[in-house]
Design a protein around this motif. Structure first.
Motif, mmCIF file in Angstrom:
data_model
loop_
_atom_site.group_PDB
_atom_site.id
_atom_site.type_symbol
_atom_site.label_atom_id
_atom_site.label_comp_id
_atom_site.label_asym_id
_atom_site.label_seq_id
_atom_site.Cartn_x
_atom_site.Cartn_y
_atom_site.Cartn_z
ATOM 1 N N GLN A 50 10.222 3.077 -2.760
ATOM 2 C CA GLN A 50 9.799 3.740 -1.586
ATOM 3 C C GLN A 50 8.061 4.614 -1.367
ATOM 4 N N VAL A 103 5.722 6.482 0.544
ATOM 5 C CA VAL A 103 6.141 7.037 2.072
ATOM 6 C C VAL A 103 4.671 8.098 1.636
ATOM 7 N N GLU A 104 4.097 8.141 3.193
ATOM 8 C CA GLU A 104 2.688 8.659 3.532
ATOM 9 C C GLU A 104 2.940 9.910 3.795
ATOM 10 N N CYS A 130 -0.084 8.598 -0.322
ATOM 11 C CA CYS A 130 0.940 8.116 -0.733
ATOM 12 C C CYS A 130 1.619 7.881 -1.721
ATOM 13 N N ARG A 157 -3.160 -5.783 11.653
ATOM 14 C CA ARG A 157 -3.560 -5.066 10.834
ATOM 15 C C ARG A 157 -4.394 -5.560 9.836
ATOM 16 N N TYR A 200 -1.141 3.047 6.785
ATOM 17 C CA TYR A 200 -0.434 2.480 5.437
ATOM 18 C C TYR A 200 -0.418 1.916 4.221
ATOM 19 N N TYR A 222 5.897 -3.696 -2.149
ATOM 20 C CA TYR A 222 5.919 -2.676 -1.100
ATOM 21 C C TYR A 222 4.909 -2.056 0.244
ATOM 22 N N TRP A 223 5.378 -1.376 1.080
ATOM 23 C CA TRP A 223 4.384 -1.331 1.932
ATOM 24 C C TRP A 223 5.207 -0.178 2.324
ATOM 25 N N GLY A 224 4.379 1.515 2.599
ATOM 26 C CA GLY A 224 5.087 2.833 3.402
ATOM 27 C C GLY A 224 5.461 2.217 4.762
ATOM 28 N N GLN A 225 6.198 3.771 5.900
ATOM 29 C CA GLN A 225 6.482 3.382 6.994
ATOM 30 C C GLN A 225 4.717 3.606 7.995
ATOM 31 N N GLY A 226 3.528 4.092 7.430
ATOM 32 C CA GLY A 226 2.911 4.365 7.937
ATOM 33 C C GLY A 226 2.584 5.728 8.377
ATOM 34 N N THR A 227 1.000 6.197 8.649
ATOM 35 C CA THR A 227 1.037 7.247 9.613
ATOM 36 C C THR A 227 -0.400 7.726 10.314
#
Length: 118
Positions: free
Chosen positions: A3, A5-6, A22, A45, A95, A107-112
């Motif tokens: 996981q 998380v940003e 992140c 992106r 991201y 892997y990628w975060g959900q973005g902020t």
């Protein structure tokens, strides 16, 4: 389970600064490239910056060079993006991503959300 998380997005005036973080969990990424991307409304992106596993090598998009700094703390499995002299055109969802050298990011975060007002 991996996981990302940003943290740290928000609203800032032009010329201001923000620091994104992140945090990665689920495995150790000290040998992986960590990067930041962003996507503005209606646009694709785009790459912002990346950093090698050791932290010794960094790369930036021309649009952010000299204003943004990427860093990492492998003990905390965390990558940072210090953003200074922000401009309205920096407004986007940011991201973080993690991947192996020479391969697509795994892997990628959900973005902020980062919003820069003029």
């Amino acid at each position: 389970q991996v996981q990302l998380v940003e943290f740290g997005g928000g609203l800032v005036q032009a010329g201001g600064s923000l620091r994104l973080s992140c945090a990665a969990s689920g495995r150790t990424f000290s040998s992986y490239v960590m990067g930041w991307f962003r996507q503005a409304p209606g646009k694709e992106r785009e790459f912002v910056a990346k950093i090698s596993g050791s932290g010794g090598n960094t790369y930036y998009a021309d649009s952010v060079k000299g204003r943004f700094t990427i860093s990492r703390d492998n003990a905390k499995n965390t990558v940072y993006l210090q953003m200074n002299s922000l401009k309205p055109e920096d407004t986007a969802v940011y991201y973080c991503a993690v991947g192996r050298v020479g391969r697509p990011y795994d892997y990628w975060g959900q973005g902020t959300q980062v919003t820069v007002s003029s």
